[in-house]
Design an enzyme around this catalytic site. Sequence first.
Site, mmCIF file in Angstrom:
data_model
loop_
_atom_site.group_PDB
_atom_site.id
_atom_site.type_symbol
_atom_site.label_atom_id
_atom_site.label_comp_id
_atom_site.label_asym_id
_atom_site.label_seq_id
_atom_site.Cartn_x
_atom_site.Cartn_y
_atom_site.Cartn_z
ATOM 1 N N LYS A 179 47.876 46.334 32.659
ATOM 2 C CA LYS A 179 47.126 47.179 33.427
ATOM 3 C C LYS A 179 46.445 46.315 34.434
ATOM 4 O O LYS A 179 46.073 44.961 34.405
ATOM 5 C CB LYS A 179 46.208 47.816 32.524
ATOM 6 C CG LYS A 179 45.303 47.053 31.805
ATOM 7 C CD LYS A 179 44.326 48.301 30.870
ATOM 8 C CE LYS A 179 43.058 47.112 30.151
ATOM 9 N NZ LYS A 179 42.464 48.062 29.173
ATOM 10 N N ARG A 231 35.038 56.181 22.998
ATOM 11 C CA ARG A 231 35.478 56.014 24.395
ATOM 12 C C ARG A 231 36.655 57.186 24.488
ATOM 13 O O ARG A 231 36.289 58.474 24.731
ATOM 14 C CB ARG A 231 35.688 54.853 25.014
ATOM 15 C CG ARG A 231 36.031 54.703 26.470
ATOM 16 C CD ARG A 231 36.318 53.402 26.915
ATOM 17 N NE ARG A 231 37.802 52.840 26.170
ATOM 18 C CZ ARG A 231 38.098 51.459 26.517
ATOM 19 N NH1 ARG A 231 37.395 50.580 27.185
ATOM 20 N NH2 ARG A 231 39.260 51.292 25.928
ATOM 21 N N TYR A 233 22.344 32.256 53.421
ATOM 22 C CA TYR A 233 21.510 33.460 53.811
ATOM 23 C C TYR A 233 20.230 33.333 52.895
ATOM 24 O O TYR A 233 20.122 33.233 51.749
ATOM 25 C CB TYR A 233 22.434 34.651 53.415
ATOM 26 C CG TYR A 233 23.501 35.174 54.420
ATOM 27 C CD1 TYR A 233 23.213 35.398 55.759
ATOM 28 C CD2 TYR A 233 24.720 34.960 54.041
ATOM 29 C CE1 TYR A 233 24.080 35.917 56.674
ATOM 30 C CE2 TYR A 233 25.928 35.355 54.975
ATOM 31 C CZ TYR A 233 25.627 35.678 56.252
ATOM 32 O OH TYR A 233 26.320 35.994 57.088
ATOM 33 N N MET A 290 30.643 36.104 52.258
ATOM 34 C CA MET A 290 31.845 37.017 52.335
ATOM 35 C C MET A 290 33.117 35.841 52.455
ATOM 36 O O MET A 290 33.987 36.205 51.565
ATOM 37 C CB MET A 290 32.063 37.983 53.353
ATOM 38 C CG MET A 290 33.218 38.965 53.692
ATOM 39 S SD MET A 290 33.316 39.690 54.757
ATOM 40 C CE MET A 290 32.165 41.049 54.473
#
Length: 359
Positions: free
Chosen positions: A34, A129, A254, A302
């Site tokens: 998956k 679940r 940043y 990024m």
Amino acid sequence: MRLAIAEINLQALAHNLAQVRQFAPNSKVMAVLKANAYGHGLVKIAQHLNDADAFAVARIDEALALRAGGLTKPIVLLEGFFHQDDLPILLANNFQTIIHDENQLRALENAKLDEPISCWLKINTGMHRLGIAPTQLNDFYQRLQATNNAKDTINLMTHFSSADDVNDPKTAEQIALFDSLVQGKQQAHCLANSAGIIAWPAGHGDWVRPGLMMYGVSPMLNTSGKDHQLKPVMRLTTKVIAIRDVDAAQGVGYGGCWQSAQPTKLAVVAMGYGDGYPRHARHGTPVVIAGKRYGIAGNISMDMISVDIGANADGIKVGDEVVMWGPELPVEEIAQCATTIPYELVCNITPRVSYEYLE
């Protein structure tokens, strides 16, 4: 040419599948593929798992992609089907389905199918679940046996919630509950995920479901794949694109939240959260350049990350390879530095990264 590369070592993949066999020698193997084979490439990975007995995916589109890629092994849908209209697709492609609630069972009973479908009945033993309640087992089991749309062999499955922690008694309790529920039902049983395979042999059953461990990553708390004789399949690398001098107390990145106590050099590398690297990796998170570890300086951007390489820079130059994780640097360690889990890191690699499969 792309700078960021995910090297996928197919020999390591074969080694890890062999290790699964060592851990659970009496069980068949349902290889879990998956989420794009945990970020490693769905079809390509499946094509190199010839020794697996079956594949498992979460959703029908993943299963269809495997069939389109020429894979013919049995495929189990771990979330089952979502609409009655899906059932002819399952039948046409020989997909096996989980049944985990009343809506699915009723849809199966009411369908008009030319042939029966192979079903796995999932029991909730403590994960809370997916799965039917233990008290529903006999009713669901009898109804599946009664409908012409399900094959006579009704396999039984559960999922562990805490198998990664060997000190948590929950897994032993789940195994005991499952065993008590399935007494007298001789069909195939499947309990163990990767952590269950490694740490809970009493839960191996007829089938095991290796996921993360097949890719060389430890599913256990506070360990790496190497601790379980597993080999990392993914090696994520990039290149140095600039080297800069930074004075003491100058803010880097940043927010300027990282500062060096003395003049130093920074290697700027072509990698960022746009490539799937974790945005929350803390200052000092290691990378490897020329066989030596260096720490990340400043916030992850990024497209770029700054790395403190020291005033002497050790001969590092533009174009040098930077290992973000791999055999030299366990992804489990990077996950700890980013306060996340390795599953998330390998699954989050973006299409901007080039994949290279090493035979």
